[in-house]
Design an enzyme around this catalytic site. Structure first.
Site, PDB file in Angstrom:
ATOM      1  N   CYS A 117       0.752  -1.359   0.147  1.00  0.00           N
ATOM      2  CA  CYS A 117       0.127  -0.014   0.128  1.00  0.00           C
ATOM      3  C   CYS A 117       0.875   1.330  -0.485  1.00  0.00           C
ATOM      4  O   CYS A 117       0.713   1.629  -0.696  1.00  0.00           O
ATOM      5  CB  CYS A 117      -1.181   0.072   1.075  1.00  0.00           C
ATOM      6  SG  CYS A 117      -1.861   1.194   1.159  1.00  0.00           S
ATOM      7  N   CYS A 118       1.709   1.314   0.763  1.00  0.00           N
ATOM      8  CA  CYS A 118       2.501   2.291   0.867  1.00  0.00           C
ATOM      9  C   CYS A 118       3.449   2.659  -0.345  1.00  0.00           C
ATOM     10  O   CYS A 118       3.670   3.758  -0.981  1.00  0.00           O
ATOM     11  CB  CYS A 118       3.836   2.302   2.171  1.00  0.00           C
ATOM     12  SG  CYS A 118       3.250   2.629   3.963  1.00  0.00           S
ATOM     13  N   CYS A 172      -1.228   8.683   7.483  1.00  0.00           N
ATOM     14  CA  CYS A 172      -2.438   8.986   6.717  1.00  0.00           C
ATOM     15  C   CYS A 172      -3.013   8.155   7.273  1.00  0.00           C
ATOM     16  O   CYS A 172      -2.911   7.357   8.634  1.00  0.00           O
ATOM     17  CB  CYS A 172      -2.500   7.282   5.721  1.00  0.00           C
ATOM     18  SG  CYS A 172      -1.725   7.229   4.012  1.00  0.00           S
ATOM     19  N   CYS A 211      -3.048   4.900   9.934  1.00  0.00           N
ATOM     20  CA  CYS A 211      -1.940   4.368  10.138  1.00  0.00           C
ATOM     21  C   CYS A 211      -1.087   5.627  11.263  1.00  0.00           C
ATOM     22  O   CYS A 211      -0.322   4.965  10.973  1.00  0.00           O
ATOM     23  CB  CYS A 211      -1.162   4.271   8.929  1.00  0.00           C
ATOM     24  SG  CYS A 211      -1.610   2.952   8.110  1.00  0.00           S
ATOM     25  N   CYS A 264       8.783   3.698   5.054  1.00  0.00           N
ATOM     26  CA  CYS A 264       7.505   3.294   4.113  1.00  0.00           C
ATOM     27  C   CYS A 264       8.438   3.076   2.475  1.00  0.00           C
ATOM     28  O   CYS A 264       7.729   4.134   1.790  1.00  0.00           O
ATOM     29  CB  CYS A 264       6.597   4.530   4.500  1.00  0.00           C
ATOM     30  SG  CYS A 264       7.342   6.282   4.225  1.00  0.00           S
TER      31      CYS A 264
HETATM   32  S1  SF4 Z   1       0.335   4.525   5.988  1.00  0.00           S
HETATM   33 FE1  SF4 Z   1      -1.368   3.033   5.840  1.00  0.00          FE
HETATM   34  S2  SF4 Z   1      -2.468   3.740   4.225  1.00  0.00           S
HETATM   35 FE2  SF4 Z   1      -0.514   4.884   3.780  1.00  0.00          FE
HETATM   36  S3  SF4 Z   1      -0.069   4.171   2.587  1.00  0.00           S
HETATM   37 FE3  SF4 Z   1       1.160   3.384   4.055  1.00  0.00          FE
HETATM   38  S4  SF4 Z   1      -0.067   1.625   4.500  1.00  0.00           S
HETATM   39 FE4  SF4 Z   1      -1.299   2.493   2.442  1.00  0.00          FE
END
Ligand code: SF4
Length: 231
Positions: A116-117, A199, A202, A227
């Site tokens: 996701c990141c 985000c 998170c 990340c």
């Molecule tokens: S912080 Fe969470 S929602 Fe944002 S990109 Fe990373 S995993 Fe996805």
């Protein structure tokens, strides 16, 4: 970036003069990445209030930011009347990912969280840094797990550019004092215990005494929390 500029930026702590000097003397594309946190707001103010047009300000909109972050973004554009370039995730990659894994897969495994990141942050950042020579960041040593390895100006091998971290040695109190004194707009979540604001799903507020990284991906093993934005 030549040695004179590196020396000047490394030795001086005058944020306004240093950014002006960089904007006027460095060759090549210069960008500043903001996530609208308090450190980034301080740097944004230094760039916008001096109208340093050779520095492009950009942000990554992951699509999962807090409403308070969007409000800070809006307020900043209105106050300074300057433009902020926005990079979004690749729509096909994101649509496929959500179709396959669901809307909140990051809670299921570190791998899915990193995927996701990657889609929402790392890949857009790569586009944002294309052809960039100098990347200004709001990194501070107090927030970094590898603080001893950071320099105010450092070569970023992964992105093949110089990274300039003008607030690296500023303390939290110094940042807050500067922002208050100069009436710089900041994210209201900082007043609710949030330190580094990413985000919404998170990021959480810190409890007294907690390390700053406790507020990010708190369900994961601490050694796996990164990340990929700052290698
Ligand atoms: S912080 Fe969470 S929602 Fe944002 S990109 Fe990373 S995993 Fe996805």
């Amino acid at each position: 970036m030549n040695d004179d500029i590196i020396k000047r930026l490394t030795e001086s702590t005058d944020i306004l003069a240093d950014l002006k000097y960089l904007a006027e003397n460095a060759q090549g594309k210069i960008v500043f990445s903001t996530s609208f946190g308090i450190e980034d707001q301080l740097i944004t103010d230094a760039i916008f209030s001096q109208k340093l047009d050779t520095i492009e300000v950009f942000t990554l909109d992951t699509g999962r930011l807090f409403q308070e972050t969007y409000a800070t973004w809006d307020k900043t554009v209105l106050q300074y009347q300057q433009k902020i370039k926005t990079f979004y995730p690749n729509n096909e990659d994101l649509e496929d990912f959500i179709y396959e894994k669901g809307i909140n897969p990051f809670y299921e495994s570190v791998e899915l969280r990193k995927s996701c990141c990657h889609i929402r942050k790392v890949e857009p950042l790569k586009r944002a840094l294309k052809d960039v020579k100098i990347w200004i960041t709001g990194l501070r040593a107090e927030h970094s797990p590898n603080r001893n390895e950071l320099d105010v100006v450092q070569w970023d091998e992964q992105n093949q550019l110089y990274k300039y971290n003008p607030l690296l040695h500023w303390t939290t109190e110094e940042v807050k004092e500067y922002v208050t004194k100069n009436a710089i707009p900041y994210n209201a979540l900082h007043d609710q215990g949030f330190v580094s604001i990413g985000c919404a799903p998170c990021t959480r507020a810190l409890k007294p005494g907690e390390d700053f990284r406790a507020g990010r991906w708190w369900w994961e093993d601490a050694t796996k929390k990164e990340c990929g934005l700052h290698a």
